[in-house]
Design an enzyme around this catalytic site. Structure first.
Site, PDB file in Angstrom:
ATOM      1  N   TYR A 373       0.773  -0.853   0.285  1.00 50.01           N
ATOM      2  CA  TYR A 373      -0.375  -0.179  -0.150  1.00 50.01           C
ATOM      3  C   TYR A 373       0.756   1.603  -0.391  1.00 50.01           C
ATOM      4  O   TYR A 373       0.495   2.151   0.493  1.00 50.01           O
ATOM      5  CB  TYR A 373      -0.987   0.197   1.198  1.00 50.01           C
ATOM      6  CG  TYR A 373      -1.829  -0.548   0.848  1.00 50.01           C
ATOM      7  CD1 TYR A 373      -2.680  -1.758   0.219  1.00 50.01           C
ATOM      8  CD2 TYR A 373      -2.260  -1.980   2.012  1.00 50.01           C
ATOM      9  CE1 TYR A 373      -3.148  -3.035   0.476  1.00 50.01           C
ATOM     10  CE2 TYR A 373      -2.970  -2.544   2.316  1.00 50.01           C
ATOM     11  CZ  TYR A 373      -3.798  -3.064   1.069  1.00 50.01           C
ATOM     12  OH  TYR A 373      -4.607  -3.840   0.931  1.00 50.01           O
ATOM     13  N   ASP A 436     -12.541  -4.709   5.557  1.00 48.81           N
ATOM     14  CA  ASP A 436     -11.316  -4.931   4.663  1.00 48.81           C
ATOM     15  C   ASP A 436     -10.822  -3.508   5.395  1.00 48.81           C
ATOM     16  O   ASP A 436     -10.881  -2.629   6.118  1.00 48.81           O
ATOM     17  CB  ASP A 436     -11.005  -4.568   3.344  1.00 48.81           C
ATOM     18  CG  ASP A 436      -9.695  -5.499   2.685  1.00 48.81           C
ATOM     19  OD1 ASP A 436      -8.497  -5.216   2.991  1.00 48.81           O
ATOM     20  OD2 ASP A 436      -9.731  -6.574   2.242  1.00 48.81           O
ATOM     21  N   GLY A 462     -11.330  -1.745   8.749  1.00 46.97           N
ATOM     22  CA  GLY A 462     -10.602  -2.104  10.150  1.00 46.97           C
ATOM     23  C   GLY A 462      -9.496  -2.885   9.899  1.00 46.97           C
ATOM     24  O   GLY A 462      -9.546  -3.840   9.115  1.00 46.97           O
ATOM     25  N   ASP A 463      -9.518  -3.641  11.124  1.00 42.31           N
ATOM     26  CA  ASP A 463      -8.155  -4.269  11.344  1.00 42.31           C
ATOM     27  C   ASP A 463      -8.344  -5.531  11.700  1.00 42.31           C
ATOM     28  O   ASP A 463      -8.961  -5.573  12.696  1.00 42.31           O
ATOM     29  CB  ASP A 463      -7.262  -3.986  11.579  1.00 42.31           C
ATOM     30  CG  ASP A 463      -5.316  -4.957  11.919  1.00 42.31           C
ATOM     31  OD1 ASP A 463      -6.126  -5.881  11.800  1.00 42.31           O
ATOM     32  OD2 ASP A 463      -4.737  -4.052  11.376  1.00 42.31           O
ATOM     33  N   PHE A 464      -8.868  -6.681  11.263  1.00 37.64           N
ATOM     34  CA  PHE A 464      -9.387  -8.056  11.287  1.00 37.64           C
ATOM     35  C   PHE A 464      -9.043  -8.574  12.889  1.00 37.64           C
ATOM     36  O   PHE A 464      -8.743  -9.204  13.937  1.00 37.64           O
ATOM     37  CB  PHE A 464     -10.085  -9.148  10.265  1.00 37.64           C
ATOM     38  CG  PHE A 464      -8.678  -9.586   9.832  1.00 37.64           C
ATOM     39  CD1 PHE A 464      -7.366  -9.825  10.276  1.00 37.64           C
ATOM     40  CD2 PHE A 464      -9.097  -9.722   8.382  1.00 37.64           C
ATOM     41  CE1 PHE A 464      -7.258 -10.493   9.336  1.00 37.64           C
ATOM     42  CE2 PHE A 464      -8.637 -10.189   7.542  1.00 37.64           C
ATOM     43  CZ  PHE A 464      -7.109 -10.701   8.069  1.00 37.64           C
ATOM     44  N   HIS A 482      -3.945 -19.152   4.172  1.00 37.82           N
ATOM     45  CA  HIS A 482      -3.317 -19.471   3.642  1.00 37.82           C
ATOM     46  C   HIS A 482      -1.404 -18.700   4.370  1.00 37.82           C
ATOM     47  O   HIS A 482      -0.829 -19.118   4.101  1.00 37.82           O
ATOM     48  CB  HIS A 482      -3.250 -20.045   2.302  1.00 37.82           C
ATOM     49  CG  HIS A 482      -3.467 -19.149   1.255  1.00 37.82           C
ATOM     50  ND1 HIS A 482      -4.309 -18.549   1.352  1.00 37.82           N
ATOM     51  CD2 HIS A 482      -1.692 -18.404   0.465  1.00 37.82           C
ATOM     52  CE1 HIS A 482      -3.417 -17.450   0.284  1.00 37.82           C
ATOM     53  NE2 HIS A 482      -2.359 -17.288  -0.175  1.00 37.82           N
TER      54      HIS A 482
END
Ligand SMILES: C[S@@+](CC[C@H](N)C(=O)[O-])C[C@H]1O[C@@H](n2cnc3c(N)ncnc32)[C@H](O)[C@@H]1O
Length: 574
Positions: A373, A436, A462-464, A482
């Site tokens: 990013y 996301d 948001g940040d999971f 994965h």
């Protein structure tokens, strides 16, 4: 001009096709080009008589259509894009025949073409758009292709039968050569796909010229249909001559696979992506030497002998087994059976999959790293690539299981929302939230389709790992697990498990390896260059879900790129 494999190199670019024509989309999709479709609103109203020749009209129309989309897209996104549009016209002499307006018109057109030769012109415009001081800057490249088509003498009966089929109505010149209209055609001189709707060959040459002009000395012309020099095989080992090393066994000119000479395409494959590195590393580490002469070893033994990590060695051996370079038994033993160049038979003609694999790799290895990013462009590229892959996979994931009992879904790391939209299409009463990172959510607008169900998809930033997750009775993790290490998986799955009420569920979309972990190759090869995470087989996914309280785990191998795994949160009775 030599045709370079340019399509694969466009994977990282944002490409828009300004046409809703399924024929154009199919031609471009078939060669692996990933693109968004934004149909042009420009009406085909240019005055034909003002053009000296039909092809000039076709080019100008294509250009205006592409520019209209460029202007519209610039209003929502300032990222660099390439917009492609073509316009087909059929001409008898200087007269242009467009799409018939009714059956009588179709009759007039087709009877004019009967027994004669006509030309099909396609004008193509490639508009490269960039943004400077918020202003749109465009560079237009255009070209045209002409194909000559001769119709047979058509009987009245055949003509009307064809017209009543309805096929002529949305086709320039009143016929479609790829379907029933093919019956009318005596011969075609030139590019057949040009008549279908898109001059692919000329387009690829143009792209190569534009984006990747080859240096003269790097061009290798294909000589004939036999073997190009396959130095890849000969330079693999340390230079020691080892007649039992199958990689050195055959001379370059006699390499073959299952009796079939290796073609240029194989050469390309062997030299690209993960295959060459896999061969190279295995050979360099003398893995083939260890496993020759019926020597059968487990990964751990090979790891000890070559003094490498067990996990890395296992991945390398699995990759070699997946490529047919080694054999793997059900007990997890590896051995070298025959000449490894029976290589990749299933991959020979699967350049498309391969590009996709490369594309997935590029994205996945950068996705959880901040570098992804760093620039607006990198972010756009990433999102475009994810969006394109999801377009291919979403339907099969959304339909893998009956999800009708669920009312609300949260797609964690759902990116541009392709799967979310697919779910709403299939289950119109479902409320879907895409969760996301803020940087991603801020940029999803230009990826949204227009249509009736859009309101059912919500986007939440948001940040999971850190933030509270939105409430839902079905959580989705598509292409997430994965790529995470065990610690991150523990944080994420513990969180999801804690928030899930009994009866809620977790749906994973991932490549599920077979139990031996040697197929599908795209998954095995991906493992090779993964640093944190790993690909898993069905049993491992089942165990993982069970560990976090999800039972009744079902696995659906979709036949598409991603498979689906569904587990239900234990009810207290269970
Ligand atoms: C490999 S992409 C998968 C996208 C989508 N699920 C699919 O299958 O096409 C991973 C997604 O997870 C998102 N992501 C990564 N870390 C995240 C985090 N900590 N919180 C929320 N989303 C995250 C990325 O922005 C990206 O959209």
């Amino acid at each position: 001009m030599v045709l370079n494999p340019v399509i694969g190199k466009l994977v990282s670019k944002r490409v828009v096709l300004a046409s809703a024509s399924p024929r154009r989309q199919e031609i471009l999709t078939n060669v692996g080009l990933r693109f968004e479709v934004v149909p042009s609103w420009f009406k085909e109203t240019l005055e034909k008589s003002s053009f000296a020749a039909p092809y000039e009209y076709a080019i100008e129309t294509a250009k205006q259509k592409a520019l209209e989309v460029a202007n519209r897209m610039h209003l929502v996104s300032l990222s660099a894009i390439s917009i492609v549009r073509s316009c087909v016209c059929v001409a008898v002499g200087k007269q242009i025949l467009e799409k018939p307006v009714d059956k009588q018109d179709a009759y007039k057109m087709l009877s004019r073409l009967s027994g004669k030769e006509h030309s099909v012109f396609t004008g193509v415009a490639i508009v490269h758009c960039s943004s400077k001081d918020n202003r749109l800057e465009t560079e237009v490249t255009d070209f045209y292709e002409e194909t000559k088509v001769k119709f047979a003498e058509l009987s009245e009966e055949l003509l009307w039968e064809y017209i009543h089929s309805g096929e002529p109505m949305d086709k320039a010149g009143g016929y479609g050569i790829q379907a029933l209209g093919g019956m009318l055609v005596e011969y075609v001189h030139g590019d057949f796909l040009n008549v279908v709707g898109f001059p692919l060959n000329h387009f690829c040459k143009k792209l190569a010229e534009l984006y990747y002009p080859p240096l003269k000395h790097t061009i290798q012309h294909v000589k004939h249909d036999s073997i190009p020099s396959v130095e890849t095989f000969e330079n693999l080992s340390d230079g020691e001559s080892d007649s039992s090393n199958p990689l050195q066994h055959k001379s370059a000119n006699t390499l073959e696979a299952n009796g079939v000479p290796l073609s240029g395409a194989v050469h390309t494959l062997v030299n690209s992506g993960s295959i060459k590195p896999a061969l190279f590393v295995a050979s360099k580490l003398k893995v083939f030497d260890l496993l020759k002469d019926k020597c059968v070893l487990k990964a751990v033994d090979v790891a000890n002998k070559i003094e490498a990590s067990v996990c890395g060695t296992e991945r390398l051996l699995d990759a070699c087994a997946s490529l047919g370079l080694l054999e793997k038994t059900h007990q997890g033993d590896f051995y070298c059976r025959t000449i490894p160049v029976k290589l990749l038979r299933s991959h020979f003609f699967s350049l498309y999959n391969f590009q996709l694999h490369n594309c997935i790799n590029k994205i996945l290895y950068s996705v959880f790293k901040d570098s992804c990013y760093h620039t607006v462009e990198a972010k756009q590229h990433f999102m475009t690539a994810m969006h394109s892959i999801a377009k291919l996979t979403a339907r099969d994931v959304a339909t893998a299981f009956d999800l009708s009992p669920f009312r609300s879904v949260c797609d964690l790391g759902g990116c541009t929302g392709v799967l979310a939209h697919e779910l709403v299409q299939k289950y119109p009463n479902l409320n879907v939230t895409v969760f996301d990172l803020p940087d991603v959510i801020a940029n999803v607008s230009c990826f949204q389709p227009s249509g009736q169900h859009i309101t059912s998809v919500m986007f939440t930033a948001g940040d999971f790992f850190k933030d509270n997750l939105p409430e839902a009775d079905l959580y989705i993790l598509s292409l997430i697990l994965h790529d995470l290490n065990d610690e991150k998986i523990h944080i994420l799955l513990s969180k999801i498990s804690a928030i899930c009420k009994p009866g809620s569920a977790l749906l994973l979309a991932e490549i599920v390896l077979d139990e031996e972990k040697t197929h599908p190759s795209r998954g095995v090869l991906q493992s090779l260059s993964m640093t944190e995470g790993k690909q898993r087989n069905g049993s491992e996914y089942k165990q993982l879900l069970e560990k976090y309280g999800f039972t009744n785990v079902q696995i659906k191998i979709t036949g598409n790129i991603l498979d689906a795994i569904l587990g239900f949160k234990k009810t207290s009775a269970r």
